[in-house]
Design an enzyme around this catalytic site. Structure first.
Site, PDB file in Angstrom:
ATOM      1  CB  SER A 113       7.904 -15.412 -20.164  1.00  0.00           C
ATOM      2  OG  SER A 113       7.144 -15.692 -19.429  1.00  0.00           O
ATOM      3  CG  HIS A 114       4.226 -17.815 -21.617  1.00  0.00           C
ATOM      4  ND1 HIS A 114       4.638 -16.410 -21.198  1.00  0.00           N
ATOM      5  CD2 HIS A 114       3.355 -17.423 -22.717  1.00  0.00           C
ATOM      6  CE1 HIS A 114       3.949 -15.608 -22.046  1.00  0.00           C
ATOM      7  NE2 HIS A 114       3.276 -16.316 -22.858  1.00  0.00           N
ATOM      8  CE  LYS A 126      11.533  -9.448 -16.754  1.00  0.00           C
ATOM      9  NZ  LYS A 126      10.412  -9.369 -16.174  1.00  0.00           N
ATOM     10  CG  ASP A 277       6.638 -18.929 -16.584  1.00  0.00           C
ATOM     11  OD1 ASP A 277       7.179 -19.027 -15.506  1.00  0.00           O
ATOM     12  OD2 ASP A 277       6.527 -17.947 -17.205  1.00  0.00           O
ATOM     13  CG  ASP A 279      10.149 -16.298 -16.946  1.00  0.00           C
ATOM     14  OD1 ASP A 279       9.231 -16.688 -17.084  1.00  0.00           O
ATOM     15  OD2 ASP A 279      10.124 -14.968 -16.850  1.00  0.00           O
ATOM     16  CG  ASP A 281       7.326 -14.813 -14.483  1.00  0.00           C
ATOM     17  OD1 ASP A 281       7.059 -15.879 -15.316  1.00  0.00           O
ATOM     18  OD2 ASP A 281       7.547 -13.768 -15.196  1.00  0.00           O
ATOM     19  NE  ARG A 282       3.050 -15.971 -18.143  1.00  0.00           N
ATOM     20  CZ  ARG A 282       2.019 -15.720 -19.220  1.00  0.00           C
ATOM     21  NH1 ARG A 282       1.408 -16.745 -19.585  1.00  0.00           N
ATOM     22  NH2 ARG A 282       2.151 -14.628 -19.721  1.00  0.00           N
ATOM     23  CD  GLU A 363      -0.167  -9.213 -15.079  1.00  0.00           C
ATOM     24  OE1 GLU A 363      -0.357  -8.695 -15.724  1.00  0.00           O
ATOM     25  OE2 GLU A 363       0.985 -10.108 -14.886  1.00  0.00           O
ATOM     26  CE  LYS A 376       4.119 -13.358 -14.949  1.00  0.00           C
ATOM     27  NZ  LYS A 376       4.467 -12.037 -15.857  1.00  0.00           N
TER      28      LYS A 376
HETATM   29  C1  G16 Z   1       4.063 -10.848 -19.325  1.00  0.00           C
HETATM   30  C2  G16 Z   1       3.990  -9.859 -18.399  1.00  0.00           C
HETATM   31  C3  G16 Z   1       2.779 -10.026 -17.396  1.00  0.00           C
HETATM   32  C4  G16 Z   1       1.669 -10.106 -18.615  1.00  0.00           C
HETATM   33  C5  G16 Z   1       1.879 -10.867 -19.839  1.00  0.00           C
HETATM   34  C6  G16 Z   1       0.507 -10.459 -20.486  1.00  0.00           C
HETATM   35  O1  G16 Z   1       4.099 -11.988 -19.032  1.00  0.00           O
HETATM   36  O2  G16 Z   1       4.947  -9.904 -17.435  1.00  0.00           O
HETATM   37  O3  G16 Z   1       2.620  -9.286 -16.383  1.00  0.00           O
HETATM   38  O4  G16 Z   1       0.377 -10.350 -17.899  1.00  0.00           O
HETATM   39  O5  G16 Z   1       3.035 -10.524 -20.187  1.00  0.00           O
HETATM   40  O6  G16 Z   1       0.820 -11.084 -21.929  1.00  0.00           O
HETATM   41  P1  G16 Z   1       0.068 -10.784 -23.038  1.00  0.00           P
HETATM   42  O7  G16 Z   1       0.561  -9.162 -23.308  1.00  0.00           O
HETATM   43  O8  G16 Z   1       0.636 -11.634 -24.198  1.00  0.00           O
HETATM   44  O9  G16 Z   1      -1.182 -10.931 -22.610  1.00  0.00           O
HETATM   45  P2  G16 Z   1       5.317 -13.017 -18.986  1.00  0.00           P
HETATM   46  O10 G16 Z   1       5.219 -14.000 -18.116  1.00  0.00           O
HETATM   47  O11 G16 Z   1       5.348 -13.500 -20.351  1.00  0.00           O
HETATM   48  O12 G16 Z   1       6.364 -12.250 -18.654  1.00  0.00           O
END
Ligand code: G16
Length: 543
Positions: A113-114, A126, A277, A279, A281-282, A363, A376
């Site tokens: 992700s980010h 995943k 971000d 991938d 999704d953000r 979120e 997302k």
């Molecule tokens: C992932 C989940 C999100 C969640 C985030 C929380 O985001 O897909 O739904 O809000 O983790 O991150 P943390 O546990 O660090 O607060 P992503 O964009 O990293 O896949």
């Protein structure tokens, strides 16, 4: 080509977190590490004989090598078909869409992700289920259980598959279909949003910058924003995906998307700014001179989504993660919509979306999306905003001000303390948990604690339980502090403190968030003894 069974043994720490397994890239590249985890996924979902899978990732370092391993293992395990994004590229929402539209048995998404990418940075993998969404805990528990007892994995010894051109290639009994990563996603967006109205908006000279942060959304944004919607060339910044994201941190927030933020706050700001971000999704939404917090963006979309053709019939309901602000709750209450608060993690929205209890979810961590996929979706949020702006014909700042006047403003900020020694972070949380019952009635920084509780969640659709998902302190007057440990970091522990204050006085709607929240910030520090446990005088990242 030869099918081989390789002896192996359990590897410590292959427990998937909030969204799959995230580790240092070097860990994933270690002997048998990736193979162990992939075999555990296959075993955990009941094998893949005769099944079809979508496979793709955000293009980060090791994406290309890992995909070849996964394909050989899918072939070695008897899978029938793999649909792979060209060059191994698929944004997370586009992968979710392909899983759903092609009716596959799920998919494997390669991304952290980010988190930064590169040999010294992070990698992740995943499994998403056939509904297109991240696997629920019941599935990740089975995958984890397999990692604990695995003794061999099956892989086909073969040459790499050419993923650079669309088409079909056999790999043993597996058919590998390489597809354009953008086309079908772009079609879906054109169905949901009024592309003509957005094209007309750009034709009036409306200006925008989209920061793809050298991550996966570059090709998607170029195709949709510049090619299909006619945004000026150069609208998309950092549009070429790079294995290390250009050395950056592909997290769309004011800290990591600093160049875009400076532009948007400066004299030459375009009308609209956005970012996505690693991938895809953000998302981050910025107007000229105004950053829109993800919680506010969710509330605004809840109030205006009917302006987009795909949502013209209204919303079935809305959902937010518990630490996300209550701004969307206020819209839901005013419009008579049901509103759900779930634990952090997109996977918790899946049952609500599948059951039709919610159309829109969001979120605080910059994730917004709807029932069009089960992830997302960064570009979706950007297009939703463009659609709303095209219809309303007012600026982002005017839109948000009108929203706050109508619904009140939930001032909001998240303070992160990163790379805290895990045992100290755990001690802070345990200590606070033990003191929860003593807090109601006590006064901190002039704020009286009304309620202090641990957030436990029972899924209203399938009854599954998720306990201990954060500690919530509510104060008289509607302010709130939430404490939670991140589930996505790869080093030490990250303490997240979510701070919120409701303001309905129309003279006080335009304050600086940190100033408006000062008493809540002080109270949170005192209640949880943050400085004592973290040894820090302030947070590392404020968003
Ligand atoms: C992932 C989940 C999100 C969640 C985030 C929380 O985001 O897909 O739904 O809000 O983790 O991150 P943390 O546990 O660090 O607060 P992503 O964009 O990293 O896949």
């Amino acid at each position: 080509m030869e099918l081989i069974t390789v002896p192996t043994q359990p590897i410590e720490g292959q427990k998937p977190g909030t969204s799959g397994l995230r580790k240092k890239t070097r860990v994933f590249m270690g002997p048998h590490y990736l193979e162990n985890y992939v075999q555990s996924i296959f075993d955990g979902i009941g094998g893949v004989v005769g099944k079809s899978l979508v496979i793709g990732g955000d293009g980060r370092y090791f994406n290309d090598r890992a995909i070849q391993v996964i394909l050989r293992m899918a072939a070695g395990n008897g899978a029938a078909k793999a649909i792979v994004g060209r060059d191994g590229i698929l944004s997370t929402p586009a992968a979710s869409h392909l899983i759903r539209s092609r009716g596959t048995d799920g998919g494997l998404i390669l991304s952290a992700s980010h988190n930064p990418g590169g040999p010294e940075a992070d990698f992740g993998l995943k499994y998403n289920t056939p509904n297109g969404g991240p696997a629920p805990e019941s599935v990740t528990d089975r995958i984890y259980a397999r990692t604990q007892e695995i003794d061999s994995y099956r892989i086909l010894e073969s040459q790499d598959v050419d993923l650079s051109a669309d088409g079909m290639t056999p790999l043993g009994g597996l058919q590998v279909e390489v597809v354009d990563p953008v086309a079908s996603y772009a079609e879906l967006m054109a169905e949901l949003f009024d592309f003509e109205a957005i094209r007309a908006l750009f034709a009036t000279g409306f200006t925008m910058r989209f920061d793809a942060m050298h991550a996966v959304t570059g090709p998607y944004a170029l195709e949709i924003l510049e090619k299909r919607l006619g945004a000026a060339s150069g609208t998309v910044m950092n549009g070429t995906p790079l294995p290390d994201f250009g050395g950056g941190h592909p997290d769309p927030n004011p800290v990591w998307a600093k160049d875009l933020m400076e532009l948007m706050m400066g004299p030459d700001a375009p009308d609209f700014g956005a970012a996505s971000d690693g991938d895809g999704d953000r998302n981050m939404i910025v107007g000229r001179g105004l950053y829109v917090s993800p919680s506010d963006s969710l509330a605004l979309i809840a109030a205006q989504a009917h302006l987009a053709p795909g949502y013209s019939k209204g919303l079935a309901g809305v959902a937010r993660s518990m630490p996300t602000s209550g701004a969307v709750d206020r819209v839901a209450a005013a419009r008579g919509l049901s509103c759900h608060a779930t634990p952090t993690g997109w996977k918790f929205f899946g049952t609500l979306l599948d059951a039709g209890h919610a159309t829109l979810c969001g979120e605080e961590s910059a994730g917004t999306g709807s029932d069009h996929v089960r992830e997302k979706d960064g570009l979706w949020a950007v297009l939703m905003w463009l659609n709303i702006l095209a219809v309303k014909e007012i600026s982002v700042a005017e839109l948000m001000e009108a929203h706050w006047h109508e619904f009140g403003r939930n001032y909001y900020s998240r303070h992160d303390y990163e790379d805290v020694p895990a045992e100290r972070a755990a001690a802070l949380m345990d200590g606070l948990r033990q003191r929860l019952t003593t807090l109601p009635g006590q006064v901190f920084e002039g704020l009286t604690v009304k309620q202090a509780e641990q957030f436990d969640y029972e899924d209203p659709v399938d009854g599954s339980l998720a306990k201990n998902q954060g500690l919530v302190i509510t104060f008289d007057g509607g302010s709130r502090a939430v404490f939670r440990l991140s589930g996505t970091g790869t080093e030490g522990a990250t303490l997240r403190v979510y701070l919120e204050r409701l303001e309905t006085n129309s003279d006080s709607l335009l304050l600086d968030a940190q100033i408006a929240l000062a008493p809540v910030i002080g109270a949170a520090d005192e209640i949880a003894e943050i400085s004592r446990w973290t040894g820090r005088s302030g947070p590392d990242v404020i968003t």
